[in-house]
Structures are given as C-alpha cells and as structure tokens.
Write a protein that holds these residues in place. Structure first.
Motif, PDB file in Angstrom:
ATOM      1  N   PHE A 161       0.039   5.988   7.227  1.00 42.23           N
ATOM      2  CA  PHE A 161      -0.322   6.649   8.480  1.00 42.23           C
ATOM      3  C   PHE A 161      -0.094   8.153   8.432  1.00 42.23           C
ATOM      4  O   PHE A 161      -0.312   8.849   9.426  1.00 42.23           O
ATOM      5  CB  PHE A 161       0.446   6.017   9.641  1.00 42.23           C
ATOM      6  CG  PHE A 161       0.129   4.556   9.811  1.00 42.23           C
ATOM      7  CD1 PHE A 161      -1.135   4.141  10.188  1.00 42.23           C
ATOM      8  CD2 PHE A 161       1.085   3.591   9.556  1.00 42.23           C
ATOM      9  CE1 PHE A 161      -1.441   2.794  10.328  1.00 42.23           C
ATOM     10  CE2 PHE A 161       0.794   2.243   9.697  1.00 42.23           C
ATOM     11  CZ  PHE A 161      -0.482   1.847  10.081  1.00 42.23           C
ATOM     12  N   ILE A 170      -7.754   4.816  10.254  1.00 38.93           N
ATOM     13  CA  ILE A 170      -6.482   4.166  10.580  1.00 38.93           C
ATOM     14  C   ILE A 170      -6.717   2.863  11.334  1.00 38.93           C
ATOM     15  O   ILE A 170      -6.089   1.831  11.050  1.00 38.93           O
ATOM     16  CB  ILE A 170      -5.589   5.125  11.393  1.00 38.93           C
ATOM     17  CG1 ILE A 170      -5.129   6.274  10.488  1.00 38.93           C
ATOM     18  CG2 ILE A 170      -4.390   4.394  11.982  1.00 38.93           C
ATOM     19  CD1 ILE A 170      -4.382   7.369  11.214  1.00 38.93           C
ATOM     20  N   ARG A 174      -5.646  -0.903  10.033  1.00 38.72           N
ATOM     21  CA  ARG A 174      -4.801  -1.814  10.807  1.00 38.72           C
ATOM     22  C   ARG A 174      -5.504  -3.156  11.035  1.00 38.72           C
ATOM     23  O   ARG A 174      -4.886  -4.216  10.929  1.00 38.72           O
ATOM     24  CB  ARG A 174      -4.421  -1.167  12.144  1.00 38.72           C
ATOM     25  CG  ARG A 174      -3.484   0.026  11.990  1.00 38.72           C
ATOM     26  CD  ARG A 174      -3.119   0.632  13.321  1.00 38.72           C
ATOM     27  NE  ARG A 174      -2.387  -0.312  14.169  1.00 38.72           N
ATOM     28  CZ  ARG A 174      -1.831   0.026  15.325  1.00 38.72           C
ATOM     29  NH1 ARG A 174      -1.920   1.258  15.771  1.00 38.72           N
ATOM     30  NH2 ARG A 174      -1.172  -0.866  16.038  1.00 38.72           N
ATOM     31  N   THR A 191       6.906   4.267   6.725  1.00 37.82           N
ATOM     32  CA  THR A 191       6.405   5.187   7.738  1.00 37.82           C
ATOM     33  C   THR A 191       7.577   5.879   8.414  1.00 37.82           C
ATOM     34  O   THR A 191       8.706   5.378   8.399  1.00 37.82           O
ATOM     35  CB  THR A 191       5.544   4.461   8.795  1.00 37.82           C
ATOM     36  OG1 THR A 191       4.972   5.425   9.689  1.00 37.82           O
ATOM     37  CG2 THR A 191       6.368   3.475   9.598  1.00 37.82           C
ATOM     38  N   LEU A 193       6.790   6.930  11.610  1.00 40.53           N
ATOM     39  CA  LEU A 193       6.272   6.839  12.976  1.00 40.53           C
ATOM     40  C   LEU A 193       6.828   5.584  13.641  1.00 40.53           C
ATOM     41  O   LEU A 193       6.305   4.480  13.481  1.00 40.53           O
ATOM     42  CB  LEU A 193       4.747   6.821  12.956  1.00 40.53           C
ATOM     43  CG  LEU A 193       4.095   8.008  12.210  1.00 40.53           C
ATOM     44  CD1 LEU A 193       2.587   7.854  12.179  1.00 40.53           C
ATOM     45  CD2 LEU A 193       4.488   9.333  12.869  1.00 40.53           C
ATOM     46  N   GLU A 195       7.163   4.447  16.864  1.00 50.40           N
ATOM     47  CA  GLU A 195       6.417   3.700  17.879  1.00 50.40           C
ATOM     48  C   GLU A 195       5.274   2.920  17.239  1.00 50.40           C
ATOM     49  O   GLU A 195       4.976   1.786  17.638  1.00 50.40           O
ATOM     50  CB  GLU A 195       5.901   4.643  18.955  1.00 50.40           C
ATOM     51  CG  GLU A 195       7.015   5.197  19.845  1.00 50.40           C
ATOM     52  CD  GLU A 195       6.476   5.981  21.022  1.00 50.40           C
ATOM     53  OE1 GLU A 195       5.360   5.673  21.474  1.00 50.40           O
ATOM     54  OE2 GLU A 195       7.170   6.900  21.483  1.00 50.40           O
ATOM     55  N   LEU A 196       4.635   3.508  16.239  1.00 51.02           N
ATOM     56  CA  LEU A 196       3.556   2.806  15.547  1.00 51.02           C
ATOM     57  C   LEU A 196       4.115   1.586  14.811  1.00 51.02           C
ATOM     58  O   LEU A 196       3.518   0.514  14.834  1.00 51.02           O
ATOM     59  CB  LEU A 196       2.855   3.753  14.578  1.00 51.02           C
ATOM     60  CG  LEU A 196       1.570   3.235  13.927  1.00 51.02           C
ATOM     61  CD1 LEU A 196       0.634   4.402  13.640  1.00 51.02           C
ATOM     62  CD2 LEU A 196       1.853   2.477  12.652  1.00 51.02           C
ATOM     63  N   ALA A 199       4.634  -1.361  17.087  1.00 51.25           N
ATOM     64  CA  ALA A 199       3.417  -2.039  17.524  1.00 51.25           C
ATOM     65  C   ALA A 199       2.732  -2.799  16.393  1.00 51.25           C
ATOM     66  O   ALA A 199       2.039  -3.785  16.635  1.00 51.25           O
ATOM     67  CB  ALA A 199       2.452  -1.021  18.130  1.00 51.25           C
ATOM     68  N   PHE A 200       2.934  -2.346  15.147  1.00 56.43           N
ATOM     69  CA  PHE A 200       2.141  -2.853  14.024  1.00 56.43           C
ATOM     70  C   PHE A 200       2.876  -3.864  13.161  1.00 56.43           C
ATOM     71  O   PHE A 200       2.249  -4.674  12.476  1.00 56.43           O
ATOM     72  CB  PHE A 200       1.695  -1.657  13.162  1.00 56.43           C
ATOM     73  CG  PHE A 200       0.821  -1.998  11.995  1.00 56.43           C
ATOM     74  CD1 PHE A 200      -0.370  -2.696  12.168  1.00 56.43           C
ATOM     75  CD2 PHE A 200       1.184  -1.621  10.713  1.00 56.43           C
ATOM     76  CE1 PHE A 200      -1.182  -3.003  11.087  1.00 56.43           C
ATOM     77  CE2 PHE A 200       0.378  -1.922   9.629  1.00 56.43           C
ATOM     78  CZ  PHE A 200      -0.804  -2.608   9.815  1.00 56.43           C
TER      79      PHE A 200
END
Length: 245
Positions: A161, A170, A174, A191, A193, A195-196, A199-200
């Motif tokens: 990412f 992106i 995903r 990563t 990130l 928050e990403l 969620a992922f």
C-alpha cells in the motif's frame, strides 16, 4: 500451506533483526505485519521467502522443514518487495514471460488470465514498453500481475500500500487478495497504515526490535480493547510504546 515459524533469530551485526520469533500461520488468511521502522518485518518476510537465511530456528511448510535449496517449496510462494525485482531492460511482456516460465509448467493455460490482469491494472497498453521506463506504481502492478498469474499458495508482499499504485490498483489488489483467500491462499504483507490493516486483515502481527509483541485475530483484538472501531491497532501501539516488554 501451513506455515510454522520456530524460534527464528537473525543477527545484523550486533543487533537482532529477528529475536526468537515463533508463530503459526494457518492457510486462507490475510496477515498484516506491523511495527515501527527497524522492527524486523521485512527481514521476516525475506526469510519466509528464502531470500535471507536466519542464523537460528527453522521454518516448516506443510510439515516440511524449509531450506533455501528446496525449489519445490519455493515455487509455492512468491515475494514482491517494496521495490520489485524486475528485469529492467526487458519489456513488460518479456519480464512476465520469464517469471511465469520459472514458476509454471510450459503448457500452463495462463495467457487469458494475464491479459485480464493487465487490463484490470491498466497496463496492457504498456506491454511492449521496457520495465525501466515505467513509474514505480506501474512497475508494482507488473509484479502483481506476475504474482496473481502464478497464483502461489502464499503471497508475500512488502508494503503493497506504499508502492505508488493509484487507487484503482489498490482496490483491484484488495479484491483479488480476498478472492485468493477464499481459494485457500495465504497472504502475508507489511504495512504502516494501521486503519487499512484493521479493515483488510484477518490477523495482525505487531513487531518491535525483532520481537513479536502481539499475534492475534482482528476479531479477538476488537473484543479485548476499549478503543472505538478504527483505532484498535493505534491503542495497541500506544500500549507498546508505554510498556515495550
């Protein structure tokens, strides 16, 4: 592929890049490797991929001890670093051909899948361009096309990412990753990130100074933290800074 990491230790000079790391990763999951710079995330990914070798400990894949000369096992996973390995002077088509020949049988029916991926990642018009002329994001898309066409049991990605890909790339990554997990593939990526990652990912591994400080399912972490949705990992990192042990 069941991945068992047992007491993996790797020294870089006088510093332990990996310090007695152990965990088990079940098939069919997306696992995020998180941690500050220098935590050991990339070193662990490189060991999993056979690019680097630990000084102590072992990796066991589906019950078989992994050695770097086990080409049969290495063909079951594919590593995409943050700056992908590419044949820079080759065209996109030539590069993909070389990668696919290294991983797949000569008669593997992948042409249709490759074209579909190139179209989805919007790089089909660049098929005859030298890889060296592509942007960083386009180069990463070429690397992802090769990875997804090979479709190994384990996808290993360093900072996908932060690869320079545009939002469309992106989103496509995903979606394809989630489809792969449904087929039993395992995806391990690093990563920064948070928050990403929330969620992922199905599971997260938080590292610092070469050690694993947390390795758990996101669903369980949500039930054990007081943070509001979207800030669970941020709370865990705050705890880690306050009590590093």
């Amino acid at each position: 592929m069941l991945i068992e990491i047992e007491n993996l230790t790797k020294m870089l000079g006088n510093r332990a890049a990996l310090d007695d790391v152990s965990m088990t990763i079940d098939p069919g999951q997306i696992v995020a490797m998180l941690g500050p710079n220098g935590a050991g995330k990339t070193t662990l990914l490189r060991c999993l991929a056979g690019i680097s070798q630990a000084g102590r400990g072992r990796l066991v894949y589906d019950g078989e001890v992994f050695r770097r000369d086990r080409i049969d096992l290495r063909k079951r996973f594919h590593f995409v670093p943050d700056f992908p390995f590419v044949y820079a002077e080759a065209t996109v088509l030539q590069h993909l051909t070389m990668i696919l020949k290294a991983y797949l049988p000569e008669d593997a029916p992948v042409e249709e899948a490759v074209i579909e991926l190139l179209e989805e990642f919007e790089i089909l018009p660049l098929i005859d361009s030298p890889v060296s002329k592509l942007s960083r994001g386009q180069t990463y898309k070429v690397a992802l096309t090769a990875l997804m066409a090979v479709d190994p049991d384990v996808w290993i990605l360093d900072e996908p990412f932060a690869s320079g890909m545009d939002p469309h790339g992106i989103v496509s990554f995903r979606r394809r990753a989630r489809e792969a997990v449904k087929r039993g593939r395992t995806i391990i990526y690093s990563t920064q990130l948070l928050e990403l990652a929330e969620a992922f990912s199905d599971r997260v591994c938080i590292m610092a100074e070469g050690k694993v400080h947390a390795f758990d399912e996101m669903s369980h972490l949500r039930s054990t933290t007081s943070a509001a949705d979207g800030f669970i990992l941020e709370e865990l990192f705050d705890r880690l800074r306050e009590t590093p042990e």
